[in-house]
Motif scaffolding. Structure first.
Motif, PDB file in Angstrom:
ATOM      1  N   VAL A  53       0.845  -1.205   0.000  1.00 60.60           N
ATOM      2  CA  VAL A  53       0.000   0.000   0.000  1.00 60.60           C
ATOM      3  C   VAL A  53       0.878   1.252   0.000  1.00 60.60           C
ATOM      4  CG1 VAL A  53      -1.664   1.355   1.345  1.00 60.60           C
ATOM      5  CG2 VAL A  53      -2.015  -1.107   1.034  1.00 60.60           C
ATOM      6  N   LEU A  54       1.917   1.256   0.831  1.00 61.30           N
ATOM      7  CA  LEU A  54       2.798   2.425   0.885  1.00 61.30           C
ATOM      8  C   LEU A  54       3.514   2.647  -0.439  1.00 61.30           C
ATOM      9  CD1 LEU A  54       4.288   2.098   4.476  1.00 61.30           C
ATOM     10  CD2 LEU A  54       2.506   3.691   3.668  1.00 61.30           C
ATOM     11  N   ASN A  57       1.464   4.838  -2.671  1.00 58.87           N
ATOM     12  CA  ASN A  57       1.082   6.152  -2.156  1.00 58.87           C
ATOM     13  C   ASN A  57       2.308   6.931  -1.698  1.00 58.87           C
ATOM     14  OD1 ASN A  57      -2.061   6.030  -1.883  1.00 58.87           O
ATOM     15  ND2 ASN A  57      -1.296   4.061  -1.166  1.00 58.87           N
ATOM     16  N   GLU A  58       2.243   8.235  -1.829  1.00 58.30           N
ATOM     17  CA  GLU A  58       3.324   9.103  -1.347  1.00 58.30           C
ATOM     18  C   GLU A  58       3.439   8.993   0.169  1.00 58.30           C
ATOM     19  OE1 GLU A  58       6.275  11.900  -2.428  1.00 58.30           O
ATOM     20  OE2 GLU A  58       4.860  10.924  -3.758  1.00 58.30           O
ATOM     21  N   VAL A  60       0.487   8.178   3.660  1.00 57.48           N
ATOM     22  CA  VAL A  60      -0.900   7.972   4.077  1.00 57.48           C
ATOM     23  C   VAL A  60      -0.983   8.042   5.595  1.00 57.48           C
ATOM     24  CG1 VAL A  60      -1.596   6.589   2.087  1.00 57.48           C
ATOM     25  CG2 VAL A  60      -0.649   5.464   4.064  1.00 57.48           C
ATOM     26  N   ASP A  61      -2.181   8.393   6.074  1.00 58.42           N
ATOM     27  CA  ASP A  61      -2.355   8.363   7.526  1.00 58.42           C
ATOM     28  C   ASP A  61      -2.722   6.936   7.945  1.00 58.42           C
ATOM     29  OD1 ASP A  61      -5.208   7.934   7.592  1.00 58.42           O
ATOM     30  OD2 ASP A  61      -5.546  10.067   7.319  1.00 58.42           O
ATOM     31  N   GLU A  64      -6.214   5.427   6.868  1.00 59.85           N
ATOM     32  CA  GLU A  64      -6.276   5.050   5.453  1.00 59.85           C
ATOM     33  C   GLU A  64      -5.412   3.812   5.180  1.00 59.85           C
ATOM     34  OE1 GLU A  64      -5.139   6.860   1.052  1.00 59.85           O
ATOM     35  OE2 GLU A  64      -5.163   8.202   2.779  1.00 59.85           O
ATOM     36  N   LEU A  65      -4.250   3.759   5.820  1.00 61.72           N
ATOM     37  CA  LEU A  65      -3.355   2.619   5.634  1.00 61.72           C
ATOM     38  C   LEU A  65      -3.996   1.329   6.140  1.00 61.72           C
ATOM     39  CD1 LEU A  65      -0.654   1.418   4.788  1.00 61.72           C
ATOM     40  CD2 LEU A  65       0.287   2.210   6.982  1.00 61.72           C
ATOM     41  N   SER A  68      -6.770   0.349   3.664  1.00 60.99           N
ATOM     42  CA  SER A  68      -6.247  -0.092   2.371  1.00 60.99           C
ATOM     43  C   SER A  68      -5.522  -1.426   2.460  1.00 60.99           C
ATOM     44  CB  SER A  68      -5.304   0.961   1.791  1.00 60.99           C
ATOM     45  OG  SER A  68      -6.001   2.157   1.539  1.00 60.99           O
ATOM     46  N   LYS A 100      -2.551  13.615  13.430  1.00 67.11           N
ATOM     47  CA  LYS A 100      -2.395  12.534  12.456  1.00 67.11           C
ATOM     48  C   LYS A 100      -0.924  12.266  12.195  1.00 67.11           C
ATOM     49  CE  LYS A 100      -6.575  12.918   9.684  1.00 67.11           C
ATOM     50  NZ  LYS A 100      -7.083  13.124   8.321  1.00 67.11           N
ATOM     51  N   LEU A 102       1.598  10.624   9.376  1.00 67.29           N
ATOM     52  CA  LEU A 102       1.717  10.188   7.992  1.00 67.29           C
ATOM     53  C   LEU A 102       2.818   9.145   7.901  1.00 67.29           C
ATOM     54  CD1 LEU A 102       1.410  13.589   6.085  1.00 67.29           C
ATOM     55  CD2 LEU A 102      -0.352  11.846   6.456  1.00 67.29           C
ATOM     56  N   SER A 104       5.170   6.768   5.287  1.00 62.94           N
ATOM     57  CA  SER A 104       5.671   6.625   3.923  1.00 62.94           C
ATOM     58  C   SER A 104       6.811   5.612   3.917  1.00 62.94           C
ATOM     59  CB  SER A 104       6.141   7.975   3.368  1.00 62.94           C
ATOM     60  OG  SER A 104       7.163   8.509   4.187  1.00 62.94           O
TER      61      SER A 104
END
Length: 154
Positions: A53-54, A57-58, A60-61, A64-65, A68, A100, A102, A104
């Motif tokens: 998933v990472l 994506n640039e 994610v919080d 969302e992670l 997903s 939050k 993030l 990555s």
């Protein structure tokens, strides 16, 4: 009329035709092909899903992670600690919301995926050779529709 084999008061579908069990059996059958690779790479199935998933994506919080990667939020915290210890991820506060975090991929995480990608792709290609691209696409479309139809967010 077929006799109900269930011993409970309510009639239950035979486990071979119960959707939740059938989906779990399908998942297990697929994962049997990937587990040896994951074991050799010393990552769990959950860590692999997070990495994938990472990679898409640039940053994610965590909410969302978790969604997903199909991981329960309480489990994600433990998984992220292990991945952070291996240097696979970066954690930082969101600039617009300090509550939050993030997440990555780090360079080490990207390098790890680059090393693992050829074997993972070969396993996926073998599955595709057995099932055919059309059938896989139809299955994925049906699963997406099932999720949409049963979603609380619908």
């Amino acid at each position: 009329m077929p006799q109900n084999r269930s011993r409970s008061a309510a009639p239950l579908a035979h486990t071979r035709r119960a959707l939740p069990i059938a989906l779990l059996r399908a998942r297990e059958t697929l994962m049997e092909r990937f587990r040896p690779m994951l074991h050799r790479l010393d990552v769990t199935e959950q860590q692999w899903r997070v990495l994938r998933v990472l990679d898409e994506n640039e940053a994610v919080d965590a909410t969302e992670l978790a969604e997903s990667a199909a991981i329960l939020a309480p489990s994600l915290s433990r998984i992220l600690k292990a991945m952070d210890a291996r240097g696979f991820i970066h954690l930082r506060k969101a600039p617009d919301d300090g509550r939050k975090t993030l997440i990555s991929l780090s360079k080490a995480g990207r390098d790890f995926l680059a090393k693992a990608a050829p074997e993972s792709a070969a396993i996926s290609e073998e599955i595709e050779a057995r099932l055919g691209r059309d059938k896989i696409d139809r299955l994925l479309d049906e699963i997406d529709d099932l999720i949409f139809q049963l979603s609380e967010k619908r």
